[in-house]
Every structure is written in structure tokens, then in C-alpha cells.
Design a protein around this motif. Structure first.
Motif, short mmCIF file in Angstrom:
data_model
loop_
_atom_site.label_atom_id
_atom_site.label_comp_id
_atom_site.label_asym_id
_atom_site.label_seq_id
_atom_site.Cartn_x
_atom_site.Cartn_y
_atom_site.Cartn_z
N UNK A 1 0.95 -1.46 -0.36
CA UNK A 1 -0.10 -0.13 -0.34
C UNK A 1 1.15 1.34 0.16
N UNK A 2 0.05 2.57 -0.26
CA UNK A 2 1.06 4.12 -0.12
C UNK A 2 1.01 3.78 1.13
N UNK A 3 0.18 3.72 2.37
CA UNK A 3 1.10 3.03 2.98
C UNK A 3 2.70 3.32 3.67
N UNK A 4 2.62 1.75 3.23
CA UNK A 4 3.80 0.60 3.62
C UNK A 4 4.39 1.02 2.95
N UNK A 5 4.32 1.95 1.67
CA UNK A 5 4.92 2.97 1.38
C UNK A 5 6.79 3.58 1.85
N UNK A 6 5.87 4.48 2.81
CA UNK A 6 6.26 5.45 3.52
C UNK A 6 8.11 4.76 4.33
N UNK A 7 7.06 4.15 4.63
CA UNK A 7 8.46 2.88 5.50
C UNK A 7 9.33 1.52 4.80
N UNK A 8 9.21 1.71 3.41
CA UNK A 8 10.16 0.59 2.60
C UNK A 8 10.94 1.29 1.93
N UNK A 9 12.02 0.97 3.17
CA UNK A 9 13.25 1.98 3.06
C UNK A 9 14.17 1.05 1.82
N UNK A 10 14.01 -0.65 1.99
CA UNK A 10 14.99 -1.86 1.77
C UNK A 10 14.44 -1.46 0.44
N UNK A 11 13.80 -1.20 -0.53
CA UNK A 11 13.17 -1.42 -1.78
C UNK A 11 13.30 -0.32 -2.90
N UNK A 12 13.37 -0.22 -3.74
CA UNK A 12 14.09 0.95 -4.85
C UNK A 12 12.62 0.95 -5.68
N UNK A 13 12.47 1.66 -6.54
CA UNK A 13 12.41 1.81 -8.32
C UNK A 13 13.24 1.92 -9.23
N UNK A 14 13.67 1.31 -9.35
CA UNK A 14 14.94 2.00 -10.79
C UNK A 14 13.68 3.04 -11.93
#
Length: 130
Positions: free
Chosen positions: A68-81
């Protein structure tokens, strides 16, 4: 700069059962010339014909599983290249509406060396192919 490439109109699909779709999805690219961590994406706004869909209805999957977009706020280990398509999933009862409609995406990005957010938008006239 890369705004016209954000939405891949050919990737638009309904999700859920074929006879009773529960939403739709499409592929999108990042509108910034470098990749970004997902936590640096401040906003992903999806709209149909100018009407924004609820934030809670939008998820993103950059290849590591939908969040979710809320989870995305703290997804520090995930990247969109840069240059890589991510799937934008939207809960929308009935799926994408029949006929031609304008699908729009707004990305608001937090870039470390910019004193303002990078805002990228794309809108395409699309028809969901049966």
C-alpha cells in the motif's frame, strides 16, 4: 522531462474475476532520471476522467510484491529503478470503466538535493481491450 512515458497504456488490465472485476492495474515508470527508494515517493495519485481515486485503493509492485502507499512510506529497503516498469494496482469495483476514459498518474517525489518536490504527471486516453 519523462512525463509522457509514465503510463504504459497498453498494460491496462482489469483485476479479479473476469465476470466481476474488483479493480484494475497498469504499468508505470518513474518520472525521475535516477531510481528512488519507495519511501521517497510522497504521492502516487491515480485518477479517471479527472476524479482522483482514494489513496487507500492504490498499491504498487516494483517487483518485490504489492504494498500500500502507507507501507511504501517506510519501505526503506525497496527501490524503483529508472526505466523499470512498476505495476500500479487499484481497487475499483467493476474494474476500469467501459469505453474511452482519461487515465492519469501524478508522482510526487522527494529528491535529496532539490529544495522542492519533483512532480511528474501523465494522462492518456485509454480503452480497456476486451
Amino acid at each position: 522531462m519523462f512525463d509522457k512515458y509514465l503510463i504504459d497504456a497498453a498494460s491496462l488490465r482489469n483485476t479479479g474475476p473476469a465476470d466481476a472485476p474488483t479493480g484494475f492495474s497498469f504499468e508505470a515508470k518513474l518520472g525521475y532520471y535516477r531510481g528512488l527508494g519507495l519511501s521517497m515517493i510522497e504521492k502516487l495519485d491515480v485518477s479517471i476522467d479527472g476524479a482522483s481515486l482514494p489513496r487507500a485503493a492504490v498499491r504498487i509492485d516494483e517487483g518485490e510484491g504489492a504494498i500500500t502507499l502507507d507501507e511504501m512510506e517506510t519501505a526503506y529497503d525497496r527501490r524503483w529503478p529508472f526505466g523499470t516498469a512498476a505495476t500500479i494496482l487499484v481497487d475499483h469495483p467493476g474494474g476500469f470503466p467501459d469505453g474511452e476514459h482519461e487515465l492519469a498518474l501524478l508522482q510526487q517525489l522527494r529528491v535529496s538535493y532539490l529544495p522542492f518536490p519533483s512532480i511528474n504527471t501523465d494522462a492518456k486516453r485509454v480503452t480497456l481491450e476486451a
